[in-house]
Design an enzyme around this catalytic site. Structure first.
Site, PDB file in Angstrom:
ATOM      1  N   ASP A  66       0.834  -1.139  -0.198  1.00  0.00           N
ATOM      2  CA  ASP A  66       0.006  -0.018   0.168  1.00  0.00           C
ATOM      3  C   ASP A  66       0.876   1.314  -0.054  1.00  0.00           C
ATOM      4  O   ASP A  66       2.079   1.098   0.525  1.00  0.00           O
ATOM      5  CB  ASP A  66      -0.840   0.044   1.284  1.00  0.00           C
ATOM      6  N   ASP A 102      -7.306  -0.838  -4.422  1.00  0.00           N
ATOM      7  CA  ASP A 102      -8.417  -0.654  -3.558  1.00  0.00           C
ATOM      8  C   ASP A 102      -9.197   0.335  -4.272  1.00  0.00           C
ATOM      9  O   ASP A 102     -10.452   0.616  -3.829  1.00  0.00           O
ATOM     10  CB  ASP A 102      -7.769  -0.196  -1.988  1.00  0.00           C
TER      11      ASP A 102
END
Length: 203
Positions: free
Chosen positions: A148, A183
């Site tokens: 991430d 995401d």
């Protein structure tokens, strides 16, 4: 919209997701931050073992059964969405927006599956002081960590009520989750389908 065009879209989205993750993984130290726009947008490299936005299924014992179950769920979801796209391309009344939204969800799911399934096999482990390289090995199949990098510390909420603590990070920044392109694909598509394609989906 033709299935070939949707497949091309999914491939482009996947390449963008993986290219950014691999660059971050091989050029940044774990926990390193690059300030893109001061005070509100950073590229901050973290890894998580769980679901979107850094969530994780806690399990006890040496083997992470929660992560395995999450991986199986992602694969099952991807197969279901892929089948649904295939079916809906055969219907003349299917809006293009529905197909594009489902393609975004499929690309996002596959993007995070790739991290979990293969990153543990092809990368060395990242630490706060080293940059990972290809050719390493730190976990088995389906046990890799998801990369991430998008962090938006918009403002601090120091008086956040206890029951809303999931909305802030350890420094009390509102919506302190760090997330990736996959995401974003899933979240944007889900909101779009629920808000703008509700009538078609409800059928």
């Amino acid at each position: 919209m033709k299935l070939k065009n949707l497949s091309l879209l999914i491939m482009v989205l996947l390449v963008a997701d993986q290219a950014l993750k691999i660059w971050v993984k091989t050029h940044m130290h774990l926990d390193e931050a690059i300030i893109v726009f001061p005070d509100w947008f950073q590229l901050r490299f973290i890894e998580n073992k769980g679901a979107a936005y850094g969530m994780h299924i806690a399990t006890s014992g040496a083997f992470d059964w929660g992560k395995l179950l999450l991986g199986i769920f992602r694969i099952a979801l991807s197969c279901l969405v892929g089948w649904l796209i295939w079916r809906l391309t055969k219907r003349k009344d299917t809006p293009k927006g529905v197909l594009v939204g489902l393609a975004l969800i499929l690309a996002g799911a596959i993007g995070n599956i790739i991290d979990s399934a293969f990153y543990g096999l092809i990368f060395s482990e990242s630490t706060p002081y080293t940059v990972a390289h290809f050719g390493g090995h730190y976990a088995g199949l389906m046990m890799g960590k998801v990369v991430d990098m998008f962090y938006f510390p918009l403002f601090q909420w120091n008086s956040c009520p206890r029951f809303l603590h999931f909305l802030v990070d350890s420094n009390n920044y509102f919506f302190g989750a760090i997330f990736n392109l996959a995401d974003v694909y899933i979240s944007v598509a889900a909101v779009y389908l629920l808000v703008f394609q509700y009538k078609f989906i409800s059928k």
